[in-house]
Design a protein around this motif. Structure first.
Motif, PDB file in Angstrom:
ATOM      1  N   TYR A  67       0.834  -1.202   0.000  1.00 56.34           N
ATOM      2  CA  TYR A  67       0.000   0.000   0.000  1.00 56.34           C
ATOM      3  C   TYR A  67       0.871   1.255   0.000  1.00 56.34           C
ATOM      4  O   TYR A  67       0.608   2.198  -0.739  1.00 56.34           O
ATOM      5  CB  TYR A  67      -0.942   0.001   1.201  1.00 56.34           C
ATOM      6  CG  TYR A  67      -1.741   1.276   1.290  1.00 56.34           C
ATOM      7  CD1 TYR A  67      -2.858   1.474   0.478  1.00 56.34           C
ATOM      8  CD2 TYR A  67      -1.363   2.299   2.148  1.00 56.34           C
ATOM      9  CE1 TYR A  67      -3.581   2.651   0.530  1.00 56.34           C
ATOM     10  CE2 TYR A  67      -2.080   3.486   2.204  1.00 56.34           C
ATOM     11  CZ  TYR A  67      -3.183   3.657   1.403  1.00 56.34           C
ATOM     12  OH  TYR A  67      -3.884   4.827   1.446  1.00 56.34           O
ATOM     13  N   ALA A  68       1.911   1.272   0.821  1.00 60.29           N
ATOM     14  CA  ALA A  68       2.807   2.435   0.882  1.00 60.29           C
ATOM     15  C   ALA A  68       3.488   2.665  -0.461  1.00 60.29           C
ATOM     16  O   ALA A  68       3.606   3.804  -0.930  1.00 60.29           O
ATOM     17  CB  ALA A  68       3.841   2.238   1.984  1.00 60.29           C
ATOM     18  N   GLU A  69       3.933   1.591  -1.096  1.00 67.01           N
ATOM     19  CA  GLU A  69       4.568   1.721  -2.417  1.00 67.01           C
ATOM     20  C   GLU A  69       3.585   2.278  -3.441  1.00 67.01           C
ATOM     21  O   GLU A  69       3.929   3.164  -4.230  1.00 67.01           O
ATOM     22  CB  GLU A  69       5.090   0.362  -2.890  1.00 67.01           C
ATOM     23  CG  GLU A  69       6.294  -0.132  -2.137  1.00 67.01           C
ATOM     24  CD  GLU A  69       6.679  -1.546  -2.520  1.00 67.01           C
ATOM     25  OE1 GLU A  69       6.249  -2.032  -3.606  1.00 67.01           O
ATOM     26  OE2 GLU A  69       7.398  -2.183  -1.736  1.00 67.01           O
ATOM     27  N   LEU A  70       2.373   1.745  -3.446  1.00 71.38           N
ATOM     28  CA  LEU A  70       1.369   2.211  -4.403  1.00 71.38           C
ATOM     29  C   LEU A  70       0.979   3.660  -4.130  1.00 71.38           C
ATOM     30  O   LEU A  70       0.767   4.434  -5.063  1.00 71.38           O
ATOM     31  CB  LEU A  70       0.133   1.311  -4.358  1.00 71.38           C
ATOM     32  CG  LEU A  70       0.356  -0.116  -4.857  1.00 71.38           C
ATOM     33  CD1 LEU A  70      -0.878  -0.965  -4.586  1.00 71.38           C
ATOM     34  CD2 LEU A  70       0.734  -0.141  -6.314  1.00 71.38           C
ATOM     35  N   GLU A  71       0.896   4.036  -2.861  1.00 71.69           N
ATOM     36  CA  GLU A  71       0.558   5.411  -2.491  1.00 71.69           C
ATOM     37  C   GLU A  71       1.648   6.367  -2.976  1.00 71.69           C
ATOM     38  O   GLU A  71       1.351   7.428  -3.537  1.00 71.69           O
ATOM     39  CB  GLU A  71       0.372   5.516  -0.979  1.00 71.69           C
ATOM     40  CG  GLU A  71      -0.086   6.857  -0.502  1.00 71.69           C
ATOM     41  CD  GLU A  71      -1.514   7.193  -0.928  1.00 71.69           C
ATOM     42  OE1 GLU A  71      -1.881   8.372  -0.781  1.00 71.69           O
ATOM     43  OE2 GLU A  71      -2.249   6.323  -1.411  1.00 71.69           O
ATOM     44  N   ASN A  72       2.907   5.984  -2.794  1.00 77.59           N
ATOM     45  CA  ASN A  72       4.013   6.822  -3.272  1.00 77.59           C
ATOM     46  C   ASN A  72       3.994   6.935  -4.791  1.00 77.59           C
ATOM     47  O   ASN A  72       4.244   8.006  -5.344  1.00 77.59           O
ATOM     48  CB  ASN A  72       5.354   6.280  -2.787  1.00 77.59           C
ATOM     49  CG  ASN A  72       5.573   6.517  -1.314  1.00 77.59           C
ATOM     50  OD1 ASN A  72       5.002   7.430  -0.737  1.00 77.59           O
ATOM     51  ND2 ASN A  72       6.385   5.684  -0.699  1.00 77.59           N
ATOM     52  N   GLU A  73       3.699   5.824  -5.459  1.00 81.55           N
ATOM     53  CA  GLU A  73       3.611   5.840  -6.927  1.00 81.55           C
ATOM     54  C   GLU A  73       2.475   6.746  -7.384  1.00 81.55           C
ATOM     55  O   GLU A  73       2.623   7.546  -8.305  1.00 81.55           O
ATOM     56  CB  GLU A  73       3.396   4.416  -7.442  1.00 81.55           C
ATOM     57  CG  GLU A  73       3.319   4.317  -8.947  1.00 81.55           C
ATOM     58  CD  GLU A  73       3.080   2.885  -9.407  1.00 81.55           C
ATOM     59  OE1 GLU A  73       2.360   2.722 -10.398  1.00 81.55           O
ATOM     60  OE2 GLU A  73       3.609   1.960  -8.775  1.00 81.55           O
ATOM     61  N   LYS A  77       1.119   9.275  -5.736  1.00 81.16           N
ATOM     62  CA  LYS A  77       1.477  10.666  -5.481  1.00 81.16           C
ATOM     63  C   LYS A  77       2.443  11.186  -6.540  1.00 81.16           C
ATOM     64  O   LYS A  77       2.330  12.325  -6.995  1.00 81.16           O
ATOM     65  CB  LYS A  77       2.097  10.818  -4.095  1.00 81.16           C
ATOM     66  CG  LYS A  77       1.098  10.744  -2.976  1.00 81.16           C
ATOM     67  CD  LYS A  77       1.779  10.875  -1.623  1.00 81.16           C
ATOM     68  CE  LYS A  77       0.796  10.736  -0.499  1.00 81.16           C
ATOM     69  NZ  LYS A  77       1.468  10.800   0.815  1.00 81.16           N
ATOM     70  N   GLY A  78       3.389  10.343  -6.944  1.00 82.33           N
ATOM     71  CA  GLY A  78       4.331  10.740  -7.989  1.00 82.33           C
ATOM     72  C   GLY A  78       3.632  11.007  -9.309  1.00 82.33           C
ATOM     73  O   GLY A  78       3.930  11.990  -9.999  1.00 82.33           O
TER      74      GLY A  78
END
Length: 128
Positions: free
Chosen positions: A45-51, A53-54
């Motif tokens: 989830y954190a990885e997808l959230e960062n992606e 946001k990018g």
């Protein structure tokens, strides 16, 4: 910006599968520890959230034509039509107003949360 995480989660969990022997060494399936599943779900989830946001940051910069860090209505309209080319002008205007209202509400809440009331003196007047 939506992504189905099922495949990614399965791939991440595959190395953590533990065989479940039954009786005389027969194999009945696999198990996963709850903590392992929770850790992997949160990390994914954190990885997808960062992606996400990018991607949103890049999209914002693409439509911020004058580079001032703010979208005016024309730039917002361009962004909205990138998301959905079938948006009606009225829908875009309504969405713009809703975003402005939410932005103002957040700004106002931020000011209220950061206001120091320890120096208001001994006045009995209500602070509004």
């Amino acid at each position: 910006l939506h992504f189905d995480v099922t495949e990614a989660l399965v791939e991440r969990m595959r190395p953590k599968l533990e065989p479940m022997p039954v009786g005389s060494g027969t194999f009945s399936g696999v198990s996963l520890r709850f903590d392992d599943v929770l850790t992997e779900v949160l990390a994914l989830y954190a990885e997808l959230e960062n992606e996400r946001k990018g991607r949103l940051r890049m999209l914002f910069k693409k439509h911020d034509e004058n580079g001032d860090g703010v979208l005016d209505f024309g730039e917002f309209r361009s962004l909205a039509l990138d998301f959905n080319p079938h948006f009606a002008p009225r829908e875009i205007a309504q969405l713009f107003v809703e975003v402005l209202d939410e932005s103002e509400a957040r700004r106002t809440r931020g000011i209220a949360e950061n206001t120091d009331t320890t120096d208001v003196g001994d006045s009995n007047e209500d602070v509004v």
